[in-house]
Motif scaffolding. Sequence first.
Motif, PDB file in Angstrom:
ATOM      1  N   THR A  93       0.814  -1.214   0.000  1.00  0.00           N
ATOM      2  CA  THR A  93       0.000   0.000   0.000  1.00  0.00           C
ATOM      3  C   THR A  93       0.848   1.266   0.000  1.00  0.00           C
ATOM      4  N   THR A  94       2.110   1.145   0.316  1.00  0.00           N
ATOM      5  CA  THR A  94       3.022   2.288   0.204  1.00  0.00           C
ATOM      6  C   THR A  94       3.489   2.439  -1.246  1.00  0.00           C
ATOM      7  N   ARG A  97       0.321   3.078  -4.378  1.00  0.00           N
ATOM      8  CA  ARG A  97      -0.684   4.093  -4.112  1.00  0.00           C
ATOM      9  C   ARG A  97      -1.388   4.510  -5.400  1.00  0.00           C
ATOM     10  N   ASP A  98      -2.661   4.854  -5.287  1.00  0.00           N
ATOM     11  CA  ASP A  98      -3.490   5.293  -6.410  1.00  0.00           C
ATOM     12  C   ASP A  98      -3.764   4.175  -7.420  1.00  0.00           C
ATOM     13  N   ILE A 126      -6.238   2.063  -3.209  1.00  0.00           N
ATOM     14  CA  ILE A 126      -5.146   2.336  -2.267  1.00  0.00           C
ATOM     15  C   ILE A 126      -4.895   3.841  -2.211  1.00  0.00           C
ATOM     16  N   ARG A 127      -5.318   4.450  -1.139  1.00  0.00           N
ATOM     17  CA  ARG A 127      -5.136   5.899  -0.944  1.00  0.00           C
ATOM     18  C   ARG A 127      -3.881   6.211  -0.151  1.00  0.00           C
ATOM     19  N   GLY A 128      -3.523   5.302   0.730  1.00  0.00           N
ATOM     20  CA  GLY A 128      -2.359   5.523   1.575  1.00  0.00           C
ATOM     21  C   GLY A 128      -1.916   4.214   2.193  1.00  0.00           C
ATOM     22  N   THR A 129      -0.868   4.269   2.965  1.00  0.00           N
ATOM     23  CA  THR A 129      -0.292   3.088   3.585  1.00  0.00           C
ATOM     24  C   THR A 129      -1.257   2.498   4.612  1.00  0.00           C
TER      25      THR A 129
END
Length: 158
Positions: A93-94, A97-98, A126-129
């Motif tokens: 997720t890091t 992203r997007d 996935i918006r952020g970690t």
Amino acid sequence: MILSSGCNYPVETKSNKAQLAFFIEEFAQQETKTMLLKVYQASPKMVHVSPKPVLVGDPGMLKETHVINTQDGLHAIQLDFTTRGQALMEYLTTNYRDRRLYVVVAQSDQSKTNGVSSRCIGVSYIRGTVRGSKMIFTPDASREESESIVELVNKSLE
């Protein structure tokens, strides 16, 4: 027994068991290999994903799964990750992203020629970690089907 599912990833299935796999959205480009994945049962759509799962929900990655009630009166599936699964989900997720993360379930199905049926049951943008040991998503499945999937996945984690 190793079988290949409709999503082209090897899954070890035994009778009455299921396994989850996570695929990352890819953008169709000439030099990038992708495969098509059908999503949304009510109004099917084909999306491009990486040909190999980025995470397979085996006992090294998942501890347990649950069907939970949501505040709006619906249901969701909660995944409890191991420390290793949590670290991998944080990494994914890091670095992605997007993009969308697709949750696919493969389960034994004797009516299929290869003995396995699979389909996408969840999509998460996935918006952020994602930190923490839990992931919750709203499945593209009825409550009864979600409970059956969770039961079969938990059997494969034993």
